[in-house]
Design a protein around this motif. Structure first.
Motif, PDB file in Angstrom:
ATOM      1  N   VAL A 206      54.827  -3.387 -44.566  1.00  0.00           N
ATOM      2  CA  VAL A 206      55.334  -4.616 -45.176  1.00  0.00           C
ATOM      3  C   VAL A 206      54.448  -5.738 -44.641  1.00  0.00           C
ATOM      4  N   PRO A 207      53.570  -6.299 -45.480  1.00  0.00           N
ATOM      5  CA  PRO A 207      52.678  -7.339 -44.955  1.00  0.00           C
ATOM      6  C   PRO A 207      53.426  -8.659 -44.748  1.00  0.00           C
ATOM      7  N   ALA A 208      53.048  -9.376 -43.685  1.00  0.00           N
ATOM      8  CA  ALA A 208      53.733 -10.622 -43.329  1.00  0.00           C
ATOM      9  C   ALA A 208      52.724 -11.668 -42.888  1.00  0.00           C
ATOM     10  N   VAL A 209      53.208 -12.914 -42.767  1.00  0.00           N
ATOM     11  CA  VAL A 209      52.374 -14.016 -42.289  1.00  0.00           C
ATOM     12  C   VAL A 209      52.902 -14.407 -40.912  1.00  0.00           C
ATOM     13  N   ALA A 210      51.985 -14.570 -39.940  1.00  0.00           N
ATOM     14  CA  ALA A 210      52.444 -14.793 -38.570  1.00  0.00           C
ATOM     15  C   ALA A 210      51.830 -16.027 -37.920  1.00  0.00           C
ATOM     16  N   PRO A 211      52.328 -17.220 -38.282  1.00  0.00           N
ATOM     17  CA  PRO A 211      51.896 -18.405 -37.535  1.00  0.00           C
ATOM     18  C   PRO A 211      52.368 -18.252 -36.081  1.00  0.00           C
ATOM     19  N   HIS A 212      51.452 -18.352 -35.119  1.00  0.00           N
ATOM     20  CA  HIS A 212      51.765 -17.980 -33.735  1.00  0.00           C
ATOM     21  C   HIS A 212      53.008 -18.684 -33.186  1.00  0.00           C
ATOM     22  N   ALA A 213      53.033 -20.030 -33.297  1.00  0.00           N
ATOM     23  CA  ALA A 213      54.190 -20.794 -32.796  1.00  0.00           C
ATOM     24  C   ALA A 213      54.077 -22.218 -33.312  1.00  0.00           C
ATOM     25  N   LEU A 214      55.144 -22.994 -33.113  1.00  0.00           N
ATOM     26  CA  LEU A 214      55.116 -24.412 -33.490  1.00  0.00           C
ATOM     27  C   LEU A 214      54.073 -25.153 -32.660  1.00  0.00           C
ATOM     28  N   SER A 218      49.567 -26.898 -36.603  1.00  0.00           N
ATOM     29  CA  SER A 218      49.934 -28.213 -37.149  1.00  0.00           C
ATOM     30  C   SER A 218      51.074 -28.029 -38.151  1.00  0.00           C
ATOM     31  N   ASP A 219      51.780 -29.135 -38.423  1.00  0.00           N
ATOM     32  CA  ASP A 219      52.865 -29.077 -39.419  1.00  0.00           C
ATOM     33  C   ASP A 219      52.325 -28.616 -40.773  1.00  0.00           C
ATOM     34  N   GLU A 220      51.136 -29.104 -41.092  1.00  0.00           N
ATOM     35  CA  GLU A 220      50.545 -28.766 -42.386  1.00  0.00           C
ATOM     36  C   GLU A 220      50.297 -27.248 -42.494  1.00  0.00           C
ATOM     37  N   THR A 221      49.744 -26.681 -41.434  1.00  0.00           N
ATOM     38  CA  THR A 221      49.494 -25.229 -41.446  1.00  0.00           C
ATOM     39  C   THR A 221      50.794 -24.454 -41.568  1.00  0.00           C
ATOM     40  N   LEU A 222      51.830 -24.918 -40.848  1.00  0.00           N
ATOM     41  CA  LEU A 222      53.116 -24.216 -40.903  1.00  0.00           C
ATOM     42  C   LEU A 222      53.697 -24.258 -42.314  1.00  0.00           C
ATOM     43  N   ARG A 223      53.594 -25.421 -42.951  1.00  0.00           N
ATOM     44  CA  ARG A 223      54.081 -25.536 -44.340  1.00  0.00           C
ATOM     45  C   ARG A 223      53.299 -24.614 -45.264  1.00  0.00           C
ATOM     46  N   ASP A 224      51.961 -24.607 -45.082  1.00  0.00           N
ATOM     47  CA  ASP A 224      51.118 -23.744 -45.922  1.00  0.00           C
ATOM     48  C   ASP A 224      51.462 -22.271 -45.715  1.00  0.00           C
ATOM     49  N   SER A 264      63.099 -29.111 -40.323  1.00  0.00           N
ATOM     50  CA  SER A 264      62.767 -30.333 -41.071  1.00  0.00           C
ATOM     51  C   SER A 264      61.504 -30.143 -41.917  1.00  0.00           C
ATOM     52  N   LEU A 265      60.680 -29.154 -41.536  1.00  0.00           N
ATOM     53  CA  LEU A 265      59.467 -28.875 -42.330  1.00  0.00           C
ATOM     54  C   LEU A 265      59.765 -27.944 -43.504  1.00  0.00           C
ATOM     55  N   GLY A 266      60.986 -27.465 -43.583  1.00  0.00           N
ATOM     56  CA  GLY A 266      61.319 -26.498 -44.643  1.00  0.00           C
ATOM     57  C   GLY A 266      60.806 -25.105 -44.307  1.00  0.00           C
ATOM     58  N   PHE A 267      60.462 -24.916 -43.033  1.00  0.00           N
ATOM     59  CA  PHE A 267      59.822 -23.665 -42.611  1.00  0.00           C
ATOM     60  C   PHE A 267      60.746 -22.454 -42.734  1.00  0.00           C
ATOM     61  N   PHE A 268      62.054 -22.694 -42.623  1.00  0.00           N
ATOM     62  CA  PHE A 268      62.995 -21.566 -42.662  1.00  0.00           C
ATOM     63  C   PHE A 268      63.454 -21.215 -44.079  1.00  0.00           C
ATOM     64  N   GLU A 269      62.842 -21.834 -45.081  1.00  0.00           N
ATOM     65  CA  GLU A 269      63.258 -21.535 -46.461  1.00  0.00           C
ATOM     66  C   GLU A 269      62.561 -20.288 -46.986  1.00  0.00           C
ATOM     67  N   GLY A 270      62.976 -19.172 -46.505  1.00  0.00           N
ATOM     68  CA  GLY A 270      62.381 -17.869 -46.807  1.00  0.00           C
ATOM     69  C   GLY A 270      62.614 -16.989 -45.601  1.00  0.00           C
ATOM     70  N   ARG A 271      62.395 -15.679 -45.761  1.00  0.00           N
ATOM     71  CA  ARG A 271      62.699 -14.769 -44.641  1.00  0.00           C
ATOM     72  C   ARG A 271      61.843 -15.057 -43.417  1.00  0.00           C
ATOM     73  N   THR A 272      62.515 -15.228 -42.274  1.00  0.00           N
ATOM     74  CA  THR A 272      61.819 -15.551 -41.030  1.00  0.00           C
ATOM     75  C   THR A 272      62.349 -14.692 -39.892  1.00  0.00           C
ATOM     76  N   VAL A 273      61.428 -14.173 -39.087  1.00  0.00           N
ATOM     77  CA  VAL A 273      61.803 -13.460 -37.862  1.00  0.00           C
ATOM     78  C   VAL A 273      61.289 -14.294 -36.691  1.00  0.00           C
ATOM     79  N   ALA A 274      62.215 -14.796 -35.882  1.00  0.00           N
ATOM     80  CA  ALA A 274      61.853 -15.647 -34.754  1.00  0.00           C
ATOM     81  C   ALA A 274      61.931 -14.837 -33.466  1.00  0.00           C
TER      82      ALA A 274
END
Ligand SMILES: [Zn+2]
Length: 473
Positions: A206-214, A218-224, A264-274
Motif C-alpha cells: 500500500v503506497p503512502a506519503v511520509a512527510p517526516h514531521a511538522l 514547511s506548511d506548504e510542503t505539508l499541504r502539498d 489548522s493546515l487541513g493536514f488531517f483531512e484524509g487517512r493519517t497514521v501519526a
C-alpha cells in the motif's frame, strides 16, 4: 475424542454418499489453539483454518474444517497457536544497517549528530534494499506480516518487501532538507507521486506519503503532501509530538500544539497514521479522534529515548485507534520484535497508572493485530482470522519451558512467549517462513551483505564518529 471420531465418521459417510460435497482448499492449518481476534475474540481449542488462494476460507473447530474441506496441503502444528500475523504500524526498516550505531543519547543529538550524517553519506538504493531485506527476515521470524515504513528510496523498500513476501504500508519520505534521494521537498513530492503510481494496485504494497514531521517540513510542503495523498487515496504517515522539546518549540513559535497546527493546515483531512503521539493533551486527542487519525504507539522507542509516556489508555477509552510499532532499530529500540512491544505497551501503562488493570493482555494483543489494522485502514482485509480476509497467519510454538503450563492464550502471547517462538508465517496465502526458515531469501547471504555495508559505513565516518573507537584499536 470419541465425539470427534463420530463427527468425522458421519462427515465421511455423508461425503461418500454424495450428500455433502467437500469443498477444496489449498491449505488446512491445524493446532491446539486458533487465536482468531474476530469481533467475539474467539479462541478455538483444537482449531483449524482453511485457506484458498490469498484468502481465509473458514476458521473453526478442527473436526468441522477437516470434514468440510478437502485440502491440497496440510500443516498440523500440534501444541501451538495459530494467530493472525502481527502488524507493525511504524518503523524504518532499512535502518537495520545502523543498528546500535549510537545509543543512549537524546533524540535531537542522536538524529542530528549521528543518524542524519551517517545517512547522508551512506543511504543509497543498495543500502535500502539490503537493509530492508535484513529487516523483513527479522520481522517475519518474529511474527510480523505487515509493516509500516517511512524512509528514502521507498521503491527499494517495496521491492525488498515483495521479494521477502511481506505486506507493507510504505511511505516515501518528504523532508525539508536535502535527503539521500531528493535535493528538495519538491523533488521528494515528485518521487512520492511516481511511487504512488507504481504501486497503485499491488497485492502486497500500500503506497503512502511520509512527510517526516511538522518540525522538519514547511506548511506548504505539508499541504502539498496531503493533496498528493488524497489525489491517490493514499495514507499519510508522519511523526507527531514525539518529544516534549518538539511540543515546546512549536508552542513557543506558533502558540499552538503540533496537532492543532497540523489540523489548522487541513493536514488531517484524509487517512493519517501519526507515530508516537506522546505529548498530546485532551484537546489534541479530540482532534485526532474527530479526524480519524490512527496512532502508532512505540513503547520501546519512547522508553529508550526517554521521550515520555503516550496516553494510550486515554486514547483507547476515547475511541482513537492505536497500533504498535518498534520504530527504528538504529538506536531507538534496537530491533523489530512486536512480541516485546506488546509486553512493554502493557507494562508501561500499568506502571504509569499505578494500576495493573490499566492495559490488559488482550488489549495489547488487539493493538498488535486488529487494532493495528484499523490504524492503517486495512481492518476489513487483515488483523484477524476470519473467513474472507487475507491469509496472513503465523504459528507460535507452545512446547518450550516458558510456554507451559498454559491457562490463558492471550496472557501467554503477551507476557511469556517470544518472537523466536514463531515457527511458520504465511502472507497473502503464500508460505514465506516454514520451520523458522525463510523460503525466499537466503538469510546467510543477506546477513553477509549487511556486514559488508557496515564496513562501508564505518569507513565513511572514520575521523568523525568513529574516532574514539579507532583510537582504542
Ligand atoms: Zn520513527
Amino acid at each position: 475424542m470419541l465425539r470427534f471420531y463420530k463427527i468425522t465418521l458421519l462427515a465421511n459417510l455423508l461425503l461418500f454418499t454424495g450428500i455433502l460435497q467437500a469443498e477444496t482448499a489449498d491449505w488446512i492449518w491445524t493446532a491446539r489453539y486458533v487465536l482468531t481476534m474476530d469481533p467475539a475474540r474467539r479462541i478455538i481449542e483444537h482449531g483449524g483454518v482453511a485457506i484458498q488462494g490469498d484468502r481465509i476460507l473458514a476458521v473453526g473447530p478442527r473436526a468441522d474444517i477437516e470434514a468440510k474441506y478437502d485440502a491440497k496441503a496440510r500443516l498440523d502444528r500440534g501444541n501451538a497457536v495459530i494467530a493472525p500475523g502481527l502488524i507493525n504500524t511504524h518503523t524504518h526498516a532499512a535502518m537495520s544497517l545502523l543498528r546500535g550505531i549510537a545509543d543512549d543519547l537524546r533524540l535531537r543529538e542522536w538524529l542530528e549528530k549521528y543518524i542524519f550524517p551517517a545517512e547522508a553519506k551512506n543511504v543509497t538504493p543498495e543500502f535500502v534494499r539490503v537493509g530492508t531485506r535484513l529487516a523483513c527476515i527479522e520481522m517475519l521470524l518474529s511474527g510480523t506480516t505487515t509493516f509500516t515504513d517511512m524512509y528514502y528510496f521507498e521503491e527499494e523498500v517495496a521491492e525488498a518487501a515483495k521479494e521477502a513476501g511481506m505486506r507493507g504500508v510504505l511511505g516515501q519520505t518528504i523532508i525539508g532538507f536535502p535527503a539521500p534521494d531528493a535535493k528538495t521537498p519538491a523533488d521528494a513530492l515528485k518521487r512520492a507521486e511516481a511511487f504512488l503510481e507504481r504501486y497503485a494496485n499491488d497485492p502486497l504494497v500500500v503506497p503512502a506519503v511520509a512527510p517526516h514531521a511538522l518540525y522538519t517540513n514547511s506548511d506548504e510542503t505539508l499541504r502539498d503532501a496531503r493533496t498528493l495523498a488524497n489525489r491517490h487515496q493514499a495514507p499519510i504517515l508522519i511523526h507527531l509530538s514525539e518529544t516534549r522539546t518538539e511540543n515546546e518549540d512549536i508552542l513557543a513559535k506558533r502558540s499552538k500544539t503540533p496537532t492543532a497546527v497540523l489540523d489548522s493546515l487541513g493536514f488531517f483531512e484524509g487517512r493519517t497514521v501519526a507515530a508516537h503521539a506522546v505529548w498530546v493533551d485532551e484537546a489534541d486527542r479530540r482532534i485526532l479522534k474527530e479526524r480519524g487519525v490512527g496512532v502508532a504507539h512505540c513503547p520501546s522507542s519512547n522508553m529508550k529515548l526517554a521521550s515520555g509516556i503516550a496516553p494510550v489508555v486515554a486514547m483507547l477509552a476515547e475511541g482513537i485507534s492505536v497500533g504498535l510499532g518498534p520504530d527504528g532499530p538504529a538506536g531507538s529500540n534496537n530491533d523489530f520484535n512486536l512480541f516485546e512491544e506488546m509486553d512493554l505497551a502493557a507494562k508501561l501503562q500499568k506502571v504509569t497508572a499505578g494500576d495493573p488493570r490499566a492495559l490488559p493482555a488482550m488489549t495489547a494483543l488487539e493493538m498488535a493485530t486488529i487494532g493495528g489494522a484499523r490504524v492503517l485502514g486495512l481492518d476489513r482485509e487483515i488483523g484477524s482470522i476470519e473467513a474472507g480476509k487475507r491469509a496472513d497467519l503465523i504459528t507460535v510454538r507452545l512446547d518450550a519451558p516458558h510456554a507451559e503450563p498454559l491457562y490463558n492464550v492471550a496472557s501467554q502471547m503477551v507476557y511469556a512467549l517470544k518472537g523466536s517462538d514463531v515457527r511458520d508465517v504465511m502472507v497473502n496465502g503464500e508460505f514465506v517462513v516454514r520451520d523458522r526458515r525463510h523460503l525466499r531469501l537466503n538469510t546467510a547471504q543477506v546477513i553477509s551483505q549487511a556486514i559488508e555495508i557496515q564496513g562501508k559505513i564505518i569507513a565513511s565516518l572514520r575521523g568523525t564518529l568513529f574516532r574514539g573507537r579507532d583510537a582504542k584499536k
